[in-house]
Write a protein that holds these residues in place. Structure first.
Motif, mmCIF file in Angstrom:
data_model
loop_
_atom_site.group_PDB
_atom_site.id
_atom_site.type_symbol
_atom_site.label_atom_id
_atom_site.label_comp_id
_atom_site.label_asym_id
_atom_site.label_seq_id
_atom_site.Cartn_x
_atom_site.Cartn_y
_atom_site.Cartn_z
ATOM 1 N N LEU A 149 4.759 14.490 8.085
ATOM 2 C CA LEU A 149 4.860 13.129 7.574
ATOM 3 C C LEU A 149 6.192 12.931 6.861
ATOM 4 O O LEU A 149 6.647 13.826 6.139
ATOM 5 C CB LEU A 149 3.727 12.845 6.583
ATOM 6 C CG LEU A 149 2.298 12.862 7.149
ATOM 7 C CD1 LEU A 149 1.292 12.709 6.007
ATOM 8 C CD2 LEU A 149 2.099 11.771 8.167
ATOM 9 N N PRO A 150 6.840 11.783 7.033
ATOM 10 C CA PRO A 150 8.065 11.501 6.273
ATOM 11 C C PRO A 150 7.731 11.307 4.798
ATOM 12 O O PRO A 150 6.625 10.896 4.437
ATOM 13 C CB PRO A 150 8.594 10.222 6.909
ATOM 14 C CG PRO A 150 7.402 9.567 7.507
ATOM 15 C CD PRO A 150 6.494 10.669 7.946
ATOM 16 N N ARG A 151 8.704 11.560 3.965
ATOM 17 C CA ARG A 151 8.442 11.511 2.538
ATOM 18 C C ARG A 151 8.054 10.103 2.089
ATOM 19 O O ARG A 151 7.246 9.939 1.163
ATOM 20 C CB ARG A 151 9.678 11.997 1.773
ATOM 21 C CG ARG A 151 9.470 11.930 0.250
ATOM 22 C CD ARG A 151 10.453 12.778 -0.498
ATOM 23 N NE ARG A 151 10.249 12.654 -1.938
ATOM 24 C CZ ARG A 151 9.296 13.291 -2.626
ATOM 25 N NH1 ARG A 151 8.450 14.103 -1.989
ATOM 26 N NH2 ARG A 151 9.192 13.143 -3.933
ATOM 27 N N GLN A 152 8.609 9.080 2.718
ATOM 28 C CA GLN A 152 8.291 7.708 2.317
ATOM 29 C C GLN A 152 6.949 7.227 2.855
ATOM 30 O O GLN A 152 6.538 6.112 2.589
ATOM 31 C CB GLN A 152 9.400 6.758 2.797
ATOM 32 C CG GLN A 152 10.729 7.004 2.118
ATOM 33 C CD GLN A 152 10.630 6.882 0.607
ATOM 34 O OE1 GLN A 152 9.996 5.968 0.070
ATOM 35 N NE2 GLN A 152 11.239 7.831 -0.093
ATOM 36 N N GLY A 153 6.279 8.090 3.627
ATOM 37 C CA GLY A 153 4.952 7.748 4.108
ATOM 38 C C GLY A 153 4.971 6.952 5.398
ATOM 39 O O GLY A 153 6.012 6.475 5.846
ATOM 40 N N VAL A 154 3.780 6.817 5.978
ATOM 41 C CA VAL A 154 3.634 6.077 7.231
ATOM 42 C C VAL A 154 2.389 5.201 7.152
ATOM 43 O O VAL A 154 1.516 5.391 6.291
ATOM 44 C CB VAL A 154 3.523 7.036 8.429
ATOM 45 C CG1 VAL A 154 4.791 7.819 8.633
ATOM 46 C CG2 VAL A 154 2.325 7.956 8.276
ATOM 47 N N THR A 188 -2.384 3.521 4.633
ATOM 48 C CA THR A 188 -1.116 4.247 4.704
ATOM 49 C C THR A 188 -1.349 5.662 4.153
ATOM 50 O O THR A 188 -2.336 5.919 3.454
ATOM 51 C CB THR A 188 -0.032 3.546 3.872
ATOM 52 O OG1 THR A 188 -0.426 3.569 2.486
ATOM 53 C CG2 THR A 188 0.190 2.118 4.325
ATOM 54 N N VAL A 189 -0.427 6.561 4.448
ATOM 55 C CA VAL A 189 -0.503 7.930 3.922
ATOM 56 C C VAL A 189 0.885 8.354 3.478
ATOM 57 O O VAL A 189 1.878 8.065 4.145
ATOM 58 C CB VAL A 189 -1.073 8.917 4.965
ATOM 59 C CG1 VAL A 189 -0.227 8.944 6.234
ATOM 60 C CG2 VAL A 189 -1.193 10.317 4.374
ATOM 61 N N THR A 190 0.937 9.031 2.320
ATOM 62 C CA THR A 190 2.188 9.525 1.761
ATOM 63 C C THR A 190 2.024 11.009 1.412
ATOM 64 O O THR A 190 1.024 11.368 0.757
ATOM 65 C CB THR A 190 2.551 8.743 0.492
ATOM 66 O OG1 THR A 190 2.681 7.347 0.818
ATOM 67 C CG2 THR A 190 3.865 9.247 -0.093
ATOM 68 N N LEU A 227 0.829 -1.203 0.000
ATOM 69 C CA LEU A 227 0.000 0.000 0.000
ATOM 70 C C LEU A 227 0.865 1.255 0.000
ATOM 71 O O LEU A 227 0.623 2.217 -0.742
ATOM 72 C CB LEU A 227 -0.928 0.005 1.219
ATOM 73 C CG LEU A 227 -2.253 -0.760 1.109
ATOM 74 C CD1 LEU A 227 -3.015 -0.637 2.419
ATOM 75 C CD2 LEU A 227 -3.088 -0.250 -0.051
ATOM 76 N N LYS A 228 1.878 1.237 0.859
ATOM 77 C CA LYS A 228 2.738 2.417 0.968
ATOM 78 C C LYS A 228 3.492 2.656 -0.348
ATOM 79 O O LYS A 228 3.646 3.800 -0.805
ATOM 80 C CB LYS A 228 3.710 2.251 2.134
ATOM 81 C CG LYS A 228 4.454 3.517 2.487
ATOM 82 C CD LYS A 228 5.045 3.453 3.888
ATOM 83 C CE LYS A 228 6.051 2.340 4.025
ATOM 84 N NZ LYS A 228 6.766 2.421 5.324
ATOM 85 N N ALA A 229 3.953 1.570 -0.975
ATOM 86 C CA ALA A 229 4.652 1.712 -2.252
ATOM 87 C C ALA A 229 3.712 2.238 -3.332
ATOM 88 O O ALA A 229 4.109 3.054 -4.180
ATOM 89 C CB ALA A 229 5.243 0.361 -2.654
#
Length: 457
Positions: free
Chosen positions: A110-115, A129-131, A45-47
Motif C-alpha cells: 500500500l502507498p503511504r498516503q493510502g488508497v 479507504t485504507v492507510t 476518509l483518506k485524510a
C-alpha cells in the motif's frame, strides 16, 4: 408535421433544441456534482485515516487506540485498525458482512498516503479507504468506513433540487418560446394575410415595416409589390375605360350614319357624305387597333427590331422630305440641321415611326407661321436628336404623364387632332428598345422640345 402552423413548428424546434441543451447540461452538472461530493467524501476518509496513522506511529499503545475509538464514536465514520497478521486491534463499530468484505480486499503493498478500497456508493453499504502504518515493532493498516446512506440522501436531495430547477426552467422556457414565436411569426402572419388578399385581387393592403432585418425587407417588398399591383390595376382600369371610350365614339358614328345611309328617302349626295364619314371613322378605329397591337407586342417582348448602321443625315432628310408637304399645307416652316458624319445603329423603319410620331405632334399643336426644327449632333460619344416646335406647349403639371398610354393634354381637342394618346408611349418604348432615351421639355405658349439620345455607332 408539414400541416402544422409555422408558429407551432418554430416553437417545437426551439423547444427541442433548448430541451436537448438543458438535458445535456443538467446531466453533466448533476454527474459532476455527485462525483465531486463522492471524491470529497473519499478524500476526507483518506485524510482522516492518514491522521490516525500519524497518531499511531507517534505513540502506538492501548491508550492511543482507545483515543482513536473515542474520536470516531461521535462521528458518522467508522475506523478499524488491524496488524500485519490481519488481527483487528481496534474497531469503533461492530464489523458486519459489508465491512468484512472490504477488509478482505486489502493488499500488503500500500502507498503511504493510502488508497480507496470501495468507491461504489450506489450498490454498496460503505465507501472505504485504507492507510498503512508502521511502528518499531509492527506494521498494519487503518481502515476508514462511511455509510453510503448519507451519500444517497445527499444525492436524493440533489435530485429534488435539480428536478425543481428543471421545472422552473421548462416553465420559463415555455413562456419565452410562446412570446418569441408570437413576436417572430406575427409579422409573417400579417404578410401571409397580405399575400392572400393580393392573390384574390385586393391590392389595397398595408404591411407595416416593424424592423430593418430580413423580415422588414420582406414586408417592404410585399408592400412595394402591393402598391405596384394596385397602380397597375388602376392603370388597367383607366386604360380599358379610355379604350372603351375611344372605340365607342367612332362605332356610334358608324352605326348612326349607317342607319341613316340605309334610308331610301335620302339624296345620293347625302348618302355619299354619310358613307364618307363611316369610312373615316372606320379608318380611325383601324389606326387605334394598330397602335394597340404595337403596344401589346412591345409589352410581350415580341416587337423585334433589325438594326443596321445608318448615316443619320440622309435618313433624317428622307423623313424631312416626306413630312414637309403637311407642314407647308399648314404654313409651318420645317427645318433640318444635322451633322453629315453621324452614324447610328437603328432599325430605319421603327426609328422612322418614332420621329414621325413626334413630328406629327408638333404639326398638330403648332399654329401657322411658326417653325419646327429637327437637329442632330454628337455629344460625349452620344448622338442627340431634338425636335423643337413653337407650338402651344405642355403645362408643367402634365409633363410627367405625356409618355403614358392614352394620356392627352388637351382632351377636348382629341377628335380634332385625331390622336389617341398612344403615339408618344410607343415612341418612348421604341427608343428604349434601341438602347436610347426620350425626354421632353416644354413651356406653355413657347413650344416643346423632344430629345432622343442614342449611342454613336
Amino acid at each position: 408535421m408539414n400541416k402544422l402552423k409555422l408558429s407551432v413548428k418554430l416553437g417545437l424546434w426551439i423547444f427541442i433544441c433548448i430541451l436537448l441543451i438543458e438535458t445535456v447540461s443538467m446531466i453533466f452538472l448533476h454527474n459532476n456534482v455527485v462525483r465531486s461530493r463522492i471524491d470529497q467524501e473519499l478524500n476526507s476518509l483518506k485524510a482522516r485515516g492518514n491522521s490516525h496513522r500519524d497518531v499511531l506511529e507517534m505513540a502506538f499503545n492501548d491508550s492511543t487506540l482507545q483515543h482513536i475509538r473515542l474520536m470516531e464514536a461521535h462521528t458518522d465514520t467508522f475506523v478499524v485498525v488491524a496488524n500485519s497478521a490481519g488481527e483487528v486491534l481496534l474497531t469503533s463499530k461492530e464489523i458486519n458482512e459489508g465491512m468484512k468484505k472490504i477488509l478482505d480486499q486489502s493488499s500488503s503493498q500500500l502507498p503511504r498516503q493510502g488508497v480507496i478500497l470501495q468507491s461504489e456508493w450506489k450498490e454498496e453499504a460503505y465507501i472505504a479507504t485504507v492507510t498503512p502504518y508502521e511502528t518499531g515493532t509492527d506494521k498494519g493498516s487503518v481502515y476508514m468506513f462511511r455509510d453510503t446512506e448519507n451519500v444517497k440522501a445527499f444525492v436524493s436531495q440533489l435530485n429534488r433540487h435539480f428536478m425543481l430547477a428543471s421545472i422552473w426552467i421548462l416553465s420559463f422556457m415555455f413562456i419565452t418560446i410562446f412570446l418569441l414565436t408570437k413576436v417572430l411569426t406575427r409579422p409573417l402572419i400579417i404578410m401571409k394575410e397580405a399575400t392572400r388578399k393580393l392573390s384574390k385581387g385586393d391590392f389595397s393592403v398595408s404591411v407595416p415595416v416593424q424592423s430593418h432585418d430580413e423580415l422588414g425587407e420582406l414586408a417592404q417588398s410585399i408592400q412595394t409589390l402591393a402598391n405596384d399591383l394596385n397602380y397597375m390595376k388602376q392603370e388597367r382600369n383607366d386604360f380599358l375605360a379610355s379604350i372603351s371610350h375611344e372605340l365607342r365614339t367612332p362605332l356610334t358614328y358608324i352605326k348612326g350614319y349607317a342607319d341613316i345611309a340605309r334610308r331610301t328617302n335620302i339624296r345620293p349626295q347625302e348618302r355619299t357624305h354619310y358613307l364618307q364619314i363611316i369610312g373615316e371613322e372606320s379608318e380611325r378605329v383601324n389606326r387605334l387597333l394598330e397602335e394597340l397591337f404595337s403596344l401589346a407586342r412591345i409589352d410581350q417582348n415580341e416587337f423585334l427590331i433589325t438594326k443596321e448602321r445608318v448615316q443619320l443625315f440622309p435618313f433624317l432628310h428622307s423623313i424631312y422630305e416626306r413630312i414637309l408637304p403637311a407642314f407647308l399645307t399648314k404654313n409651318i416652316e420645317l427645318q433640318l440641321d444635322s451633322d453629315q458624319d453621324i452614324f447610328v445603329d437603328i432599325d430605319p423603319s421603327r426609328f422612322g415611326q418614332v420621329l414621325s410620331n413626334i413630328l406629327d405632334n408638333a404639326l398638330k399643336y403648332s399654329n401657322e407661321g411658326t417653325t419646327t426644327t429637327i437637329r442632330a449632333s454628337k455629344r460625349d460619344r452620344n448622338v442627340v436628336i431634338s425636335i423643337q416646335d413653337q407650338g402651344i406647349g405642355i403645362p408643367e403639371e402634365d409633363i410627367p404623364y405625356v409618355f403614358e398610354r392614352l394620356y392627352r393634354v388637351e382632351k377636348s381637342r382629341a377628335r380634332i387632332t385625331g390622336g389617341f394618346g398612344l403615339g408618344l408611349a410607343i415612341a418612348k418604348q421604341l427608343v428604349e428598345i434601341h438602347g436610347g432615351s426620350l425626354s421632353v421639355k416644354s413651356n406653355p405658349g413657347a413650344g416643346t422640345v423632344f430629345t432622343i439620345v442614342l449611342k454613336e455607332s
